[in-house]
Scaffold this motif. Structure first.
Motif, PDB file in Angstrom:
ATOM      1  N   ASP A 117     -19.928  12.177 -32.179  1.00 19.67           N
ATOM      2  CA  ASP A 117     -18.916  11.416 -32.891  1.00 19.67           C
ATOM      3  C   ASP A 117     -18.674  10.092 -32.165  1.00 19.67           C
ATOM      4  N   GLY A 118     -17.760   9.305 -32.688  1.00 15.22           N
ATOM      5  CA  GLY A 118     -17.414   8.046 -32.046  1.00 15.22           C
ATOM      6  C   GLY A 118     -18.034   6.848 -32.734  1.00 15.22           C
ATOM      7  N   PRO A 119     -17.590   5.638 -32.380  1.00 15.68           N
ATOM      8  CA  PRO A 119     -18.062   4.419 -33.065  1.00 15.68           C
ATOM      9  C   PRO A 119     -19.567   4.222 -32.990  1.00 15.68           C
ATOM     10  N   GLY A 120     -20.195   4.630 -31.892  1.00 14.54           N
ATOM     11  CA  GLY A 120     -21.631   4.419 -31.759  1.00 14.54           C
ATOM     12  C   GLY A 120     -22.474   5.505 -32.395  1.00 14.54           C
ATOM     13  N   ALA A 121     -21.823   6.542 -32.971  1.00  9.99           N
ATOM     14  CA  ALA A 121     -22.579   7.691 -33.456  1.00  9.99           C
ATOM     15  C   ALA A 121     -23.477   7.390 -34.655  1.00  9.99           C
ATOM     16  N   PRO A 122     -23.041   6.655 -35.675  1.00 15.53           N
ATOM     17  CA  PRO A 122     -23.941   6.427 -36.817  1.00 15.53           C
ATOM     18  C   PRO A 122     -25.251   5.752 -36.426  1.00 15.53           C
ATOM     19  N   ASP A 123     -25.174   4.723 -35.575  1.00 15.81           N
ATOM     20  CA  ASP A 123     -26.401   4.054 -35.139  1.00 15.81           C
ATOM     21  C   ASP A 123     -27.280   5.010 -34.334  1.00 15.81           C
ATOM     22  N   ALA A 124     -26.665   5.819 -33.484  1.00 10.29           N
ATOM     23  CA  ALA A 124     -27.432   6.777 -32.688  1.00 10.29           C
ATOM     24  C   ALA A 124     -28.127   7.786 -33.597  1.00 10.29           C
ATOM     25  N   TYR A 125     -27.421   8.274 -34.614  1.00  7.92           N
ATOM     26  CA  TYR A 125     -28.007   9.231 -35.549  1.00  7.92           C
ATOM     27  C   TYR A 125     -29.246   8.633 -36.224  1.00  7.92           C
ATOM     28  N   ARG A 126     -29.132   7.396 -36.675  1.00  9.31           N
ATOM     29  CA  ARG A 126     -30.267   6.765 -37.352  1.00  9.31           C
ATOM     30  C   ARG A 126     -31.470   6.636 -36.413  1.00  9.31           C
ATOM     31  N   GLU A 127     -31.204   6.292 -35.154  1.00  7.14           N
ATOM     32  CA  GLU A 127     -32.316   6.147 -34.219  1.00  7.14           C
ATOM     33  C   GLU A 127     -32.970   7.498 -33.934  1.00  7.14           C
ATOM     34  N   VAL A 128     -32.169   8.541 -33.790  1.00  5.21           N
ATOM     35  CA  VAL A 128     -32.748   9.859 -33.537  1.00  5.21           C
ATOM     36  C   VAL A 128     -33.566  10.313 -34.739  1.00  5.21           C
ATOM     37  N   ARG A 129     -33.063  10.070 -35.943  1.00  2.00           N
ATOM     38  CA  ARG A 129     -33.784  10.506 -37.140  1.00  2.00           C
ATOM     39  C   ARG A 129     -35.148   9.826 -37.263  1.00  2.00           C
ATOM     40  N   LYS A 130     -35.274   8.626 -36.716  1.00  2.00           N
ATOM     41  CA  LYS A 130     -36.578   7.950 -36.724  1.00  2.00           C
ATOM     42  C   LYS A 130     -37.630   8.740 -35.942  1.00  2.00           C
ATOM     43  N   GLY A 131     -37.167   9.628 -35.077  1.00  2.00           N
ATOM     44  CA  GLY A 131     -38.108  10.443 -34.305  1.00  2.00           C
ATOM     45  C   GLY A 131     -38.481  11.749 -34.972  1.00  2.00           C
ATOM     46  N   ALA A 149     -24.718  10.702 -18.912  1.00  2.00           N
ATOM     47  CA  ALA A 149     -23.398  10.134 -18.637  1.00  2.00           C
ATOM     48  C   ALA A 149     -23.268   8.714 -19.175  1.00  2.00           C
ATOM     49  N   ALA A 150     -24.387   7.990 -19.267  1.00  2.00           N
ATOM     50  CA  ALA A 150     -24.340   6.610 -19.742  1.00  2.00           C
ATOM     51  C   ALA A 150     -24.237   6.515 -21.258  1.00  2.00           C
ATOM     52  N   VAL A 151     -24.750   7.530 -21.973  1.00  2.07           N
ATOM     53  CA  VAL A 151     -24.833   7.399 -23.433  1.00  2.07           C
ATOM     54  C   VAL A 151     -23.968   8.399 -24.193  1.00  2.07           C
ATOM     55  N   TRP A 152     -23.398   9.371 -23.484  1.00  6.03           N
ATOM     56  CA  TRP A 152     -22.712  10.485 -24.161  1.00  6.03           C
ATOM     57  C   TRP A 152     -21.632  11.035 -23.243  1.00  6.03           C
ATOM     58  N   ALA A 153     -20.472  11.313 -23.790  1.00  8.01           N
ATOM     59  CA  ALA A 153     -19.390  11.890 -23.002  1.00  8.01           C
ATOM     60  C   ALA A 153     -18.625  12.884 -23.864  1.00  8.01           C
ATOM     61  N   ASP A 154     -18.836  14.160 -23.604  1.00 14.93           N
ATOM     62  CA  ASP A 154     -18.077  15.222 -24.259  1.00 14.93           C
ATOM     63  C   ASP A 154     -18.106  15.112 -25.780  1.00 14.93           C
ATOM     64  N   GLY A 155     -19.288  14.859 -26.310  1.00 11.03           N
ATOM     65  CA  GLY A 155     -19.453  14.811 -27.752  1.00 11.03           C
ATOM     66  C   GLY A 155     -19.295  13.442 -28.372  1.00 11.03           C
ATOM     67  N   LEU A 156     -19.032  12.424 -27.589  1.00 15.76           N
ATOM     68  CA  LEU A 156     -18.862  11.062 -28.097  1.00 15.76           C
ATOM     69  C   LEU A 156     -20.024  10.185 -27.631  1.00 15.76           C
ATOM     70  N   ALA A 157     -20.589   9.426 -28.553  1.00 19.66           N
ATOM     71  CA  ALA A 157     -21.672   8.496 -28.221  1.00 19.66           C
ATOM     72  C   ALA A 157     -21.091   7.191 -27.706  1.00 19.66           C
ATOM     73  N   THR A 158     -21.662   6.653 -26.633  1.00  9.47           N
ATOM     74  CA  THR A 158     -21.223   5.372 -26.098  1.00  9.47           C
ATOM     75  C   THR A 158     -21.986   4.238 -26.778  1.00  9.47           C
ATOM     76  N   ALA A 159     -21.645   3.018 -26.412  1.00  9.58           N
ATOM     77  CA  ALA A 159     -22.329   1.859 -26.984  1.00  9.58           C
ATOM     78  C   ALA A 159     -23.801   1.821 -26.597  1.00  9.58           C
ATOM     79  N   GLU A 160     -24.164   2.482 -25.497  1.00  9.56           N
ATOM     80  CA  GLU A 160     -25.557   2.503 -25.052  1.00  9.56           C
ATOM     81  C   GLU A 160     -26.374   3.583 -25.753  1.00  9.56           C
ATOM     82  N   ALA A 161     -25.728   4.415 -26.594  1.00  4.25           N
ATOM     83  CA  ALA A 161     -26.419   5.580 -27.148  1.00  4.25           C
ATOM     84  C   ALA A 161     -27.594   5.203 -28.049  1.00  4.25           C
ATOM     85  N   ALA A 162     -27.372   4.314 -29.010  1.00  3.88           N
ATOM     86  CA  ALA A 162     -28.436   3.976 -29.958  1.00  3.88           C
ATOM     87  C   ALA A 162     -29.627   3.311 -29.272  1.00  3.88           C
ATOM     88  N   PRO A 163     -29.435   2.296 -28.390  1.00  3.91           N
ATOM     89  CA  PRO A 163     -30.600   1.722 -27.707  1.00  3.91           C
ATOM     90  C   PRO A 163     -31.379   2.746 -26.887  1.00  3.91           C
TER      91      PRO A 163
END
Length: 509
Positions: free
Chosen positions: A79-93, A34-48
């Motif tokens: 999707d959403g403004p925080g999604a590109p940063d979140a994608y990059r962080e996940v790909r690092k894993g 709930a803090a990082v994701w809402a119905d397919g949208l990444a929040t500002a906390e998603a990437a950290p």
């Protein structure tokens, strides 16, 4: 980048999740999600948060690892403004995920979660497949990840014949040629959108499977022994099957009575409109221009001559798992049969199998009430031809569920099984069925409700249907029962195994 475990003093949802015990893992994941994701949208906390989970992956205990992976998969496709940063962080894993796969077995529930994550990185296709190929995965699982990782390759792309896995579609050369001609007419933008839609559907299925597996264990397949097998269509029949119900049929143009004509058509006695009746199917659809989106992949799939077979053996079982949460096979075809047999209590008059599809439930109703009472109605002519092969003595009518070609109070019972969720206006379909019921006639239906869990609901909406390019909307149980009671019917039963909704209602006497 800030570490989500130390941000705000270390008391964050990510920190709570990483330190949760087995009993607290589910609630801790829900708070983190709930803090990082809402119905397919990444929040500002998603990437950290993604960065924290990635760094911890190879030391997480089993009760947390699978759950963390599903969340990382959600963030990779968000999707959403925080999604590109979140994608990059996940790909690092990715490296950690591949090392975990190296230590896994092909039937381990954790494998489904790992495959869901790595399926989001087509730019790393060869690296991923080198690891995946060593697992000896089942053909359906292997073909699904390969398709998710495959970039669009022009007009040779397979569109609309890949869900729930490409391996389950065994198309003939003629069927593939039909697809090639359709794909060639889409144009680059529509082709890309259709291909992306298929990819999202496959990711949704893989994600739903993983989400279930990490909580409950390896899913099992349930096969329906009654599913129609490929067989030649029966030879074109005369009008006998549908003409025995001519007293309740009405012309969609004027309300008059269609009656058999010498040339094999039907003719309205009041307005002289002629309706085709080939293959023993009375076609009461008006001759209008098709207004379907040419990029609607499932509407194109519905034109496949063998769609009835694929519906029963591929699409319907996968749909029940995704929409109904039926990964364990808790609801079997025999359970569905038993419900229909026990709850269909017709008044006098014909019994309508509404949105009958390929005839699976028409056959069940034939056993329950007698085939001569049956009228099978669907809008898809390919489905109806398959139905005639399965239940050749049943009357078959092509018509629109939103405007049923029957008199008020003329039907003894209506069955609408696994269909309402695909209707553009399900409340209106129920109201039409209620209009046609005789007093004390029953309506039986099965559809699906929106899952309680927000992640399960998201995966349910990954399925694209004709008219639903952004996902099939599902109502709550209260919405579905309101369709019934607002139509003037008495609600007799509402059973809800998993996300299934099985309802029996009756028109008052």
């Amino acid at each position: 980048m800030a570490d989500a475990t130390t941000h705000r003093g270390g008391d964050t949802p990510a920190h709570s999740f990483l330190t949760a015990g087995p009993r607290a893992a589910g609630p801790a994941l829900a708070r983190l999600t709930a803090a990082v994701w809402a119905d397919g949208l990444a929040t500002a906390e998603a990437a950290p948060a993604a960065a924290v989970l990635v760094r911890a992956l190879e030391r997480l205990p089993e009760h947390l690892l699978g759950r963390a992976l599903v969340l990382l998969g959600l963030l990779a496709e968000a999707d959403g403004p925080g999604a590109p940063d979140a994608y990059r962080e996940v790909r690092k894993g990715l490296g950690a995920c591949l090392r975990l796969l190296e230590r896994s077995r092909g039937d381990d529930p954790l494998v489904h979660a790992l495959l869901y994550v790595v399926s989001h990185f087509p730019e790393d296709r060869e690296r991923i497949l080198d690891r995946v190929d060593a697992l000896g995965l089942a053909a359906d699982v292997s073909s699904r990840i390969r398709r998710c990782l495959r970039p669009l390759a022009g007009a040779d792309a397979v569109i609309g014949r890949v869900w729930p896995s490409p391996a389950e579609w065994d198309l003939t050369d003629a069927e593939r040629e039909q697809d090639r001609q359709w794909v060639a007419g889409l144009g680059p933008a529509r082709l890309a959108a259709a291909y992306d839609g298929d990819t999202r559907m496959l990711l949704g299925y893989a994600g739903a499977l993983a989400h279930w597996a990490v909580r409950h264990g390896t899913p099992r397949q349930v096969h329906d022994a009654r599913a129609p097998r490929p067989s030649p269509y029966p030879s074109p029949a005369g009008p006998a099957a549908w003409s025995r119900h001519a007293a309740v049929l009405r012309c969609p143009c004027c309300g008059g009575r269609p009656s058999p004509a010498a040339d094999g058509h039907a003719t309205c006695a009041a307005c002289s409109t002629r309706y085709p009746a080939g293959h023993g199917i009375l076609d009461l659809t008006a001759p209008v221009e098709a207004d379907a989106d040419p990029a609607d992949v499932l509407r194109n799939a519905a034109t496949l001559a063998s769609v009835g077979h694929y519906y029963e053996t591929v699409l319907r079982p996968g749909f029940l798992r995704l929409m109904g949460g039926n990964w364990s096979g808790a609801v079997t075809p025999a359970d569905e049969d038993a419900y229909i047999a026990a709850h269909t209590r017709p008044a006098d008059g014909p019994v309508l199998d509404l949105a009958a599809g390929a005839g699976r439930w028409t056959g069940m109703l034939a056993e329950a009430v007698g085939v001569r009472r049956l009228i099978a109605l669907d809008l898809n002519p390919s489905m109806l031809r398959r139905l005639r092969g399965a239940v050749p003595e049943a009357a078959a009518v092509r018509a629109d569920a939103l405007s049923l070609p029957f008199d008020d109070g003329s039907l003894g019972a209506v069955n609408c099984w696994n269909a309402l969720q695909a209707m553009p206006d399900p409340a209106a379909v129920v109201a039409e069925a209620a209009r046609c019921l005789r007093p004390l006639g029953t309506l039986t239906l099965m559809t699906f409700r929106a899952a309680d869990d927000p992640v399960d609901r998201y995966f349910q909406r990954s399925f694209r249907g004709p008219g639903f390019p952004d996902g099939m909307p599902l109502g709550d149980l209260s919405d579905i029962t309101a369709w019934v009671t607002d139509a003037g019917l008495d609600l007799l039963d509402a059973s809800t195994p998993g996300n299934f909704v099985m309802i029996t209602a009756r028109r008052p006497g």
